[in-house]
Each structure stands twice: as structure tokens, then as C-alpha cells.
Design a protein around this motif. Sequence first.
Motif, mmCIF file in Angstrom:
data_model
loop_
_atom_site.group_PDB
_atom_site.id
_atom_site.type_symbol
_atom_site.label_atom_id
_atom_site.label_comp_id
_atom_site.label_asym_id
_atom_site.label_seq_id
_atom_site.Cartn_x
_atom_site.Cartn_y
_atom_site.Cartn_z
ATOM 1 N N LEU A 35 0.884 -1.152 0.000
ATOM 2 C CA LEU A 35 0.000 0.000 0.000
ATOM 3 C C LEU A 35 0.933 1.216 0.000
ATOM 4 C CD1 LEU A 35 -3.044 0.647 2.363
ATOM 5 C CD2 LEU A 35 -1.464 2.431 1.694
ATOM 6 N N VAL A 36 1.079 1.826 -1.156
ATOM 7 C CA VAL A 36 2.076 2.876 -1.326
ATOM 8 C C VAL A 36 1.415 4.252 -1.299
ATOM 9 C CG1 VAL A 36 3.976 3.716 -2.739
ATOM 10 C CG2 VAL A 36 3.420 1.280 -2.742
ATOM 11 N N CYS A 37 1.862 5.083 -0.373
ATOM 12 C CA CYS A 37 1.320 6.436 -0.251
ATOM 13 C C CYS A 37 1.990 7.360 -1.265
ATOM 14 C CB CYS A 37 1.551 6.966 1.154
ATOM 15 S SG CYS A 37 0.795 5.959 2.446
ATOM 16 N N ILE A 38 1.173 8.101 -1.978
ATOM 17 C CA ILE A 38 1.669 9.051 -2.962
ATOM 18 C C ILE A 38 0.955 10.379 -2.743
ATOM 19 C CG2 ILE A 38 2.178 7.248 -4.669
ATOM 20 C CD1 ILE A 38 -0.434 8.086 -6.096
ATOM 21 N N GLY A 39 1.548 11.457 -3.226
ATOM 22 C CA GLY A 39 0.860 12.734 -3.082
ATOM 23 C C GLY A 39 1.785 13.904 -3.334
ATOM 24 N N GLU A 40 1.184 15.003 -3.760
ATOM 25 C CA GLU A 40 1.946 16.218 -4.019
ATOM 26 C C GLU A 40 2.141 17.005 -2.729
ATOM 27 O OE1 GLU A 40 -2.349 17.500 -4.433
ATOM 28 O OE2 GLU A 40 -1.119 15.705 -4.700
ATOM 29 N N ARG A 41 3.241 17.741 -2.671
ATOM 30 C CA ARG A 41 3.583 18.453 -1.443
ATOM 31 C C ARG A 41 2.822 19.758 -1.275
ATOM 32 N NH1 ARG A 41 9.766 17.458 -2.928
ATOM 33 N NH2 ARG A 41 8.760 18.027 -4.869
ATOM 34 N N MET A 42 2.605 20.473 -2.367
ATOM 35 C CA MET A 42 1.988 21.799 -2.278
ATOM 36 C C MET A 42 0.635 21.811 -2.982
ATOM 37 S SD MET A 42 4.261 23.480 -0.577
ATOM 38 C CE MET A 42 3.728 25.175 -0.794
ATOM 39 N N GLN A 43 -0.305 22.554 -2.436
ATOM 40 C CA GLN A 43 -1.617 22.683 -3.052
ATOM 41 C C GLN A 43 -1.507 23.564 -4.294
ATOM 42 O OE1 GLN A 43 -4.563 24.192 -0.399
ATOM 43 N NE2 GLN A 43 -6.270 23.802 -1.780
ATOM 44 N N ALA A 101 -9.048 17.513 0.780
ATOM 45 C CA ALA A 101 -8.973 18.234 -0.489
ATOM 46 C C ALA A 101 -10.347 18.244 -1.147
ATOM 47 C CB ALA A 101 -7.954 17.559 -1.401
ATOM 48 N N ALA A 102 -10.607 19.232 -2.004
ATOM 49 C CA ALA A 102 -11.900 19.341 -2.671
ATOM 50 C C ALA A 102 -12.189 18.081 -3.487
ATOM 51 C CB ALA A 102 -11.914 20.564 -3.585
ATOM 52 N N TYR A 107 -11.301 18.027 -7.186
ATOM 53 C CA TYR A 107 -9.844 17.967 -7.356
ATOM 54 C C TYR A 107 -9.350 16.532 -7.195
ATOM 55 C CZ TYR A 107 -4.905 19.018 -6.206
ATOM 56 O OH TYR A 107 -3.532 19.057 -6.160
ATOM 57 N N VAL A 108 -9.786 15.856 -6.141
ATOM 58 C CA VAL A 108 -9.352 14.485 -5.867
ATOM 59 C C VAL A 108 -9.776 13.546 -6.996
ATOM 60 C CG1 VAL A 108 -9.628 12.498 -4.323
ATOM 61 C CG2 VAL A 108 -9.364 14.805 -3.372
ATOM 62 N N VAL A 109 -11.023 13.659 -7.425
ATOM 63 C CA VAL A 109 -11.526 12.791 -8.492
ATOM 64 C C VAL A 109 -10.741 12.999 -9.777
ATOM 65 C CG1 VAL A 109 -13.496 12.316 -9.995
ATOM 66 C CG2 VAL A 109 -13.839 12.542 -7.524
ATOM 67 N N ASP A 110 -10.448 14.233 -10.088
ATOM 68 C CA ASP A 110 -9.701 14.546 -11.312
ATOM 69 C C ASP A 110 -8.298 13.957 -11.248
ATOM 70 O OD1 ASP A 110 -9.004 15.562 -13.764
ATOM 71 O OD2 ASP A 110 -9.327 17.666 -13.257
ATOM 72 N N VAL A 111 -7.608 14.169 -10.133
ATOM 73 C CA VAL A 111 -6.259 13.610 -9.979
ATOM 74 C C VAL A 111 -6.306 12.090 -10.043
ATOM 75 C CG1 VAL A 111 -4.303 13.321 -8.404
ATOM 76 C CG2 VAL A 111 -5.364 15.565 -8.655
ATOM 77 N N ALA A 112 -7.256 11.484 -9.332
ATOM 78 C CA ALA A 112 -7.359 10.021 -9.286
ATOM 79 C C ALA A 112 -7.593 9.423 -10.670
ATOM 80 C CB ALA A 112 -8.480 9.616 -8.339
ATOM 81 N N LYS A 113 -8.483 10.027 -11.418
ATOM 82 C CA LYS A 113 -8.765 9.505 -12.763
ATOM 83 C C LYS A 113 -7.538 9.593 -13.658
ATOM 84 C CE LYS A 113 -13.786 10.147 -12.946
ATOM 85 N NZ LYS A 113 -14.917 10.861 -13.598
ATOM 86 N N ARG A 114 -6.788 10.660 -13.537
ATOM 87 C CA ARG A 114 -5.589 10.820 -14.366
ATOM 88 C C ARG A 114 -4.495 9.831 -13.952
ATOM 89 N NH1 ARG A 114 -4.687 17.207 -15.903
ATOM 90 N NH2 ARG A 114 -6.870 17.853 -15.819
ATOM 91 N N LEU A 115 -4.389 9.573 -12.658
ATOM 92 C CA LEU A 115 -3.406 8.589 -12.201
ATOM 93 C C LEU A 115 -3.795 7.188 -12.663
ATOM 94 C CD1 LEU A 115 -2.724 9.821 -8.546
ATOM 95 C CD2 LEU A 115 -1.266 10.107 -10.556
ATOM 96 N N ARG A 116 -5.080 6.891 -12.614
ATOM 97 C CA ARG A 116 -5.530 5.568 -13.046
ATOM 98 C C ARG A 116 -5.305 5.360 -14.545
ATOM 99 N NH1 ARG A 116 -8.566 2.600 -9.873
ATOM 100 N NH2 ARG A 116 -9.787 4.234 -8.876
ATOM 101 N N LEU A 129 -6.896 4.545 -3.292
ATOM 102 C CA LEU A 129 -7.603 5.085 -2.137
ATOM 103 C C LEU A 129 -7.330 6.574 -2.012
ATOM 104 C CD1 LEU A 129 -6.703 2.436 0.605
ATOM 105 C CD2 LEU A 129 -8.652 2.438 -0.944
ATOM 106 N N TYR A 130 -8.215 7.271 -1.311
ATOM 107 C CA TYR A 130 -7.923 8.644 -0.928
ATOM 108 C C TYR A 130 -7.691 8.686 0.570
ATOM 109 C CZ TYR A 130 -8.178 13.468 0.411
ATOM 110 O OH TYR A 130 -7.855 14.690 0.965
ATOM 111 N N GLY A 131 -6.653 9.413 0.979
ATOM 112 C CA GLY A 131 -6.388 9.666 2.381
ATOM 113 C C GLY A 131 -6.040 11.132 2.547
ATOM 114 N N GLY A 132 -6.169 11.638 3.742
ATOM 115 C CA GLY A 132 -5.889 13.051 3.981
ATOM 116 C C GLY A 132 -7.127 13.722 4.540
ATOM 117 N N SER A 133 -7.310 13.630 5.867
ATOM 118 C CA SER A 133 -8.505 14.172 6.538
ATOM 119 C C SER A 133 -9.783 13.536 5.996
ATOM 120 C CB SER A 133 -8.559 15.695 6.389
ATOM 121 O OG SER A 133 -7.399 16.289 6.912
ATOM 122 N N ALA A 134 -9.730 12.237 5.740
ATOM 123 C CA ALA A 134 -10.894 11.517 5.214
ATOM 124 C C ALA A 134 -11.771 11.033 6.360
ATOM 125 C CB ALA A 134 -10.436 10.326 4.377
#
Length: 253
Positions: free
Chosen positions: A132-140, A183-184, A187-196, A211-216
Motif C-alpha cells: 500500500l504505497v502512499c503518494i501525493g503532491e507536497r503543495m496545493q 482536499a476538494a 480535485y481528488v476525483v480529477d487527480v485520481a482519474k488521471r493517475l488511473r 484510495l484517498y487519504g488526507g482528513s478523510a
Amino acid sequence: MTTHSRRRLVGVSTKMYFSAARTRDYVQQVKELLSASPQLLDGIDVFIIPDHITLTSAIAQLEGTKVLIGAQDAFYESAGAYTGEVSPAVLAEVGCRIVELGHAERRRIFGETDDDAARKAAAAAQNGMIPLVCIGERMQGEVTLAVDECRVQVESVMAAVPDAAEVILAYEPVWAIGAAQPAAAEYVVDVAKRLRALDCVQKRKGVTRLLYGGSAGPGLFEKLKTGVDGLFLGRFAHDPSQFYKTIEEVGTA
């Protein structure tokens, strides 16, 4: 890969917040809540990731259930002179099913890199566990910039793990971890679809869940379900009843 081949998934990490006694109580309470609705786990996977010390006791507590137990980290070698590290072979031997890797805290505090996460993911997969590998951008910022930063992390992992191995990607924008609000959703859905849609994901034989994580927490998955397969929870789910509520929502949304 079709959407139907990906079961929904929801889980929690206790990080280093719990005592051993609290972990035992927490696991027992979650077990009791889930036992009241056994059909809930027919179409969804649930996991708990305790600290290393209590991992074996949690595995014993949940024996005979469908709940998966994970570890918060593992080394990239299975055996050897690596004092203080945790062997993925030993984790697999005692019944660990998932290994969380590359969390933003590991990267920030211990200087772990994309290469470290990829090597650890490969070792976990080679020992029969799910990385289970955590990924994510540092800055909004912009979606495109987020995807570009995450792409490097994803490509590194996918180049290292066996092609047929299952992989879970936990998209956690670093700036959203521990924040008051996630995160909005758009925004999350858009990023997720592009990563997939990345070639390294699309062309794999193995299942890749996102998965989404971050104040979920409760109420979020309904807004994200067109982009992600579930949620990776933190402190909000340290209350067993809130964790159960979120499991219900992910399982029935």
C-alpha cells in the motif's frame, strides 16, 4: 482492467497514537461492530494497520474474520544484517497481509525516497503481501502539477513490483494530511482519474486499487466514488464507531 474487478477498500492506520492496551480494545470493538453486520464485508475489504509491536496480537484477535491486518513499514530485504529493520518475510510469516509504504511522514522525517518506497513495495509483493504505497503532491495547486508529481512516484513503484502483483495506491496530498478539511472532491476525483489512466497502471496484469487519504471521514466517499476505490483513514477513524460508520458508507455508496 474493469471497475468490477476492483473491490472497494477502507482502512485505518493507528500510526504511533495507541498504547498496546488501546490497540487491543480498538481491534476488539471494531471486530464486535463488524460481527453484527457480517454481510457488510461481502463486497468490501477492510484493513487495520497497527504499530509493529501489537501487529501479531491484532492478527490473533481477528483470526477467522475477513479483516486484513497491515504493517506500517517493512525493509526492502527479506533477511540479513539490518539491525532494527522489519523483515517482510517475517511479516508474511505471522499473517500480515498489507504493508504501508512511502508515507509522507516517512519521507519527511526519515528522508525516504521514491526508490526506497519502490524497493520496499517489491519486497512486500515478493513475499506475498499487498504493498500500500502512499503518494501525493507536497503543495496545493493545479491538478496537472499534482499529477506530474505523483506520476514519478507511481512509475517508480510499478517498475519495481511484479506485473501480476496487486498494488494499492493511497493518494494523500501532503498538504491535506491532518488538515481540518480534505482536499476538494472535484480535485481528488480529477487527480485520481488521471493517475488511473497512466500507462504504467493501465497496462498492468495485477489489480491496482486507488484510495484517498488526507482528513478523510464519513460522508466523503459518496463525493469521491467515481474516482477512487475507497478511503485510507487516520485519526478520525481512531474512534471505532466512526470507523464502522465509514465502512458502512463505502460498502453501500
